[in-house]
Enzyme design. Structure first.
Site, PDB file in Angstrom:
ATOM      1  N   GLU A   1       7.387   6.808 -34.486  1.00 38.82           N
ATOM      2  CA  GLU A   1       7.752   6.178 -33.204  1.00 38.82           C
ATOM      3  C   GLU A   1       8.981   6.793 -32.549  1.00 38.82           C
ATOM      4  OE1 GLU A   1       8.006   1.986 -34.061  1.00 38.82           O
ATOM      5  OE2 GLU A   1       5.951   1.905 -34.786  1.00 38.82           O
TER       6      GLU A   1
ATOM      7  N   GLU B   1      -2.955   2.309 -38.243  1.00 37.31           N
ATOM      8  CA  GLU B   1      -2.531   0.893 -38.236  1.00 37.31           C
ATOM      9  C   GLU B   1      -3.421   0.052 -37.334  1.00 37.31           C
ATOM     10  OE1 GLU B   1       1.686   0.530 -37.418  1.00 37.31           O
ATOM     11  OE2 GLU B   1       2.188   2.286 -38.609  1.00 37.31           O
TER      12      GLU B   1
HETATM   13  O1  G3I Z   1      11.736  -9.838 -45.906  1.00 36.21           O
HETATM   14  C1  G3I Z   1      12.304 -10.717 -44.943  1.00 36.21           C
HETATM   15  C2  G3I Z   1      12.507 -12.067 -45.539  1.00 36.21           C
HETATM   16  O2  G3I Z   1      13.450 -11.974 -46.575  1.00 36.21           O
HETATM   17  C3  G3I Z   1      12.971 -13.019 -44.438  1.00 36.21           C
HETATM   18  O3  G3I Z   1      13.089 -14.305 -44.945  1.00 36.21           O
HETATM   19  C4  G3I Z   1      11.975 -13.035 -43.288  1.00 36.21           C
HETATM   20  C5  G3I Z   1      12.432 -13.922 -42.137  1.00 36.21           C
HETATM   21  O4  G3I Z   1      11.964 -13.459 -40.896  1.00 36.21           O
HETATM   22  O5  G3I Z   1      11.867 -11.735 -42.806  1.00 36.21           O
HETATM   23  C6  G3I Z   1      11.373 -10.838 -43.773  1.00 36.21           C
HETATM   24  O6  G3I Z   1      11.285  -9.590 -43.205  1.00 36.21           O
HETATM   25  C7  G3I Z   1      10.241  -9.389 -42.278  1.00 36.21           C
HETATM   26  C8  G3I Z   1       9.394  -8.236 -42.783  1.00 36.21           C
HETATM   27  O7  G3I Z   1       8.411  -7.900 -41.818  1.00 36.21           O
HETATM   28  C9  G3I Z   1       8.687  -8.563 -44.107  1.00 36.21           C
HETATM   29  O8  G3I Z   1       7.808  -9.598 -43.927  1.00 36.21           O
HETATM   30  C10 G3I Z   1      10.858  -9.041 -40.942  1.00 36.21           C
HETATM   31  O9  G3I Z   1      11.516 -10.171 -40.417  1.00 36.21           O
HETATM   32  C11 G3I Z   1       9.796  -8.586 -39.983  1.00 36.21           C
HETATM   33  O10 G3I Z   1      10.406  -8.089 -38.796  1.00 36.21           O
HETATM   34  C12 G3I Z   1       8.991  -7.466 -40.610  1.00 36.21           C
HETATM   35  O11 G3I Z   1       7.973  -7.115 -39.685  1.00 36.21           O
HETATM   36  C13 G3I Z   1       7.343  -5.879 -39.958  1.00 36.21           C
HETATM   37  C14 G3I Z   1       7.567  -4.937 -38.789  1.00 36.21           C
HETATM   38  O12 G3I Z   1       6.854  -3.725 -39.038  1.00 36.21           O
HETATM   39  C15 G3I Z   1       9.040  -4.600 -38.609  1.00 36.21           C
HETATM   40  O13 G3I Z   1       9.208  -3.562 -37.711  1.00 36.21           O
HETATM   41  C16 G3I Z   1       5.852  -6.154 -40.128  1.00 36.21           C
HETATM   42  O14 G3I Z   1       5.649  -6.914 -41.329  1.00 36.21           O
HETATM   43  C17 G3I Z   1       5.096  -4.840 -40.238  1.00 36.21           C
HETATM   44  O15 G3I Z   1       3.714  -5.091 -40.156  1.00 36.21           O
HETATM   45  C18 G3I Z   1       5.481  -3.948 -39.069  1.00 36.21           C
HETATM   46  O16 G3I Z   1       4.817  -2.713 -39.220  1.00 36.21           O
HETATM   47  C19 G3I Z   1       5.009  -1.780 -38.159  1.00 36.21           C
HETATM   48  C20 G3I Z   1       4.876  -0.404 -38.741  1.00 36.21           C
HETATM   49  O17 G3I Z   1       5.786  -0.231 -39.788  1.00 36.21           O
HETATM   50  C21 G3I Z   1       5.110   0.665 -37.662  1.00 36.21           C
HETATM   51  N1  G3I Z   1       4.242   0.469 -36.530  1.00 36.21           N
HETATM   52  C22 G3I Z   1       4.263  -0.861 -35.950  1.00 36.21           C
HETATM   53  C23 G3I Z   1       3.963  -1.914 -37.030  1.00 36.21           C
HETATM   54  C24 G3I Z   1       3.897  -3.275 -36.416  1.00 36.21           C
HETATM   55  O18 G3I Z   1       5.146  -3.668 -35.887  1.00 36.21           O
END
Ligand code: G3I
Length: 391
Positions: free
Chosen positions: A201, A307
């Site tokens: 990205e 994805e």
């Molecule tokens: O692990 C913490 C946890 O400790 C906490 O309690 C909780 C509260 O919100 O958050 C948890 O972390 C989250 C993490 O996913 C694990 O579940 C983050 O908030 C959340 O922002 C994060 O989102 C991920 C996102 O990337 C972040 O950029 C998504 O799961 C994941 O599917 C997404 O994947 C991305 C690819 O890497 C790149 N392309 C886009 C795609 C979708 O956004």
């Protein structure tokens, strides 16, 4: 009763390092479970065992993958579904820099770790063990990204109140980080990874060629070229080096991406472009196909769908529309493949709607109860209409 058996089996598999005892159709509680209970030898069906298998249908075309999070491996039905449907996986979050960089160790001796921040691989261990034990290959995601990369990495003394590191120092940190990750992969998991998202990205959504970010601010305009140069230098055997982005089918974005990847391709340092494909039924499959052809032709690279999810629209019959679209989309992918475009993997971003990062938009191919949706049958029908018949 079945639930009880599942719970016992789930606990046994987790204790023994996951699902190596489960076969495709009938699951026999044998070696791993018997280490917990010598007397049991129970055969059960997986919830999803009678379904057509995407990985089998597309076995001659490309890897078929999904994004996996550790908690899903504690759910036996979900774990069995992953094994039945997929032969590739991506760690949804656990191989991103904020999971791999070891802040505590790095800060414990700043001078020692100044040029080479400490790393650890605790977060992704269970997923990689699951992949290894069950014959899935892995896409590594991701090395250089503006997001999910801690800010402290970019500061001279790893102190966000201090000054930013200069170009020379950040180049050293980038090289050493890529080197450490690839050396670990090669040593601990030889042959497991087949592709790696080296840069994720980097394109701006509008206007400029590159997204403003701390990699750009500290290293400068050539940070993408340098990342691929280092990746090529240390890549484990058999690993393809990828640039990965969302909306990579949009005209302005694809031209930006091609523009900044041209020198990388000319230097021979990139193997593939990943089309993330967080899309909806609005996405025009014709222009999407054109973009895929253009990346392949202009950069001489292979393509992966990395994805995929397809958000629902607001209509009452959204499930049917999503299913029809999934079929049309997949038919385009097959058409491209038949034309000779090297599409080498096809990954959906998650297993069920309820575990999707976009769960409000129900964008995946199984619902929260692991029932196949019309969108699942759309992916099947594109390859084998007979196999998609449900009656
Ligand atoms: O692990 C913490 C946890 O400790 C906490 O309690 C909780 C509260 O919100 O958050 C948890 O972390 C989250 C993490 O996913 C694990 O579940 C983050 O908030 C959340 O922002 C994060 O989102 C991920 C996102 O990337 C972040 O950029 C998504 O799961 C994941 O599917 C997404 O994947 C991305 C690819 O890497 C790149 N392309 C886009 C795609 C979708 O956004």
């Amino acid at each position: 009763m079945k639930k009880q058996i599942l719970l016992i089996m789930c606990a046994a598999l987790m204790l023994s390092g996951c699902a190596s005892a489960a076969d495709k159709d009938k699951k026999t509680e044998n070696s791993s479970a018997s280490s917990q209970s010598k007397s049991s030898n129970t055969t059960i069906d997986s919830k999803t065992s009678g379904l057509p298998s995407l990985k089998d249908l597309y076995a001659d075309d490309f890897y078929v993958g999904t994004a996996v999070s550790p908690y899903q491996l504690g759910d036996i039905d979900c774990m069995l579904l992953i094994k039945e449907q997929f032969n590739s996986m991506t760690c949804e979050n656990e191989m991103k820099p904020d999971s791999i960089l070891d802040k505590q160790t790095t800060l414990s001796d700043i001078d020692k770790y100044r040029e080479a921040p400490a790393v650890h691989f605790d977060s992704c261990r269970s997923q990689l063990e699951f992949a290894e034990e069950n014959g899935l290959k892995v896409r590594g995601h991701t090395l250089v990204w503006y997001s999910q990369t801690p800010e402290w990495l970019f500061y001279k003394d790893y102190d966000t109140n201090g000054e930013l590191a200069d170009r020379e120092l950040m180049l050293k940190r980038m090289e050493n980080y890529i080197k450490a990750v690839f050396e670990w992969a090669d040593t601990e998991h030889p042959g497991l990874f087949y592709a790696w998202d080296v840069v994720n990205e980097a394109a701006a959504d509008q206007g400029q060629a590159k997204r403003d970010c701390l990699w750009l601010q500290t290293i400068g305009d050539d940070y993408i070229e340098k990342a691929f140069e280092f990746a090529r230098k240390y890549q484990p055997e058999g690993v393809k080096l990828y640039y990965n982005d969302y909306n990579a089918f949009q005209m302005n974005k694809q031209l930006e991406i091609i523009d900044f990847l041209k020198p990388v391709a000319e230097a021979g340092n990139i193997d593939g472009v990943g089309m993330q494909s967080h899309i909806g039924t609005w996405c025009d499959t014709e222009s999407y196909g054109e973009a895929v052809r253009r990346y392949n032709k202009e950069l001489g690279v292979e393509i992966s769908i990395t994805e995929l999810d397809i958000s629902k629209d607001n209509s009452d019959d959204w499930e049917k529309k999503q299913g029809d679209y999934a079929q049309k989309y997949m038919e385009k992918i097959i058409q491209l493949k038949n034309e000779g475009v090297p599409i080498t993997s096809f990954t959906v971003w998650g297993v069920t709607d309820t575990s999707s990062w976009k769960k409000q938009e129900s964008p995946l191919f199984f619902d929260g109860n692991l029932n196949p949706k019309p969108s699942f049958y759309g992916l099947v029908a594109a390859k084998d209409p007979e196999a998609a018949k449900t009656e």
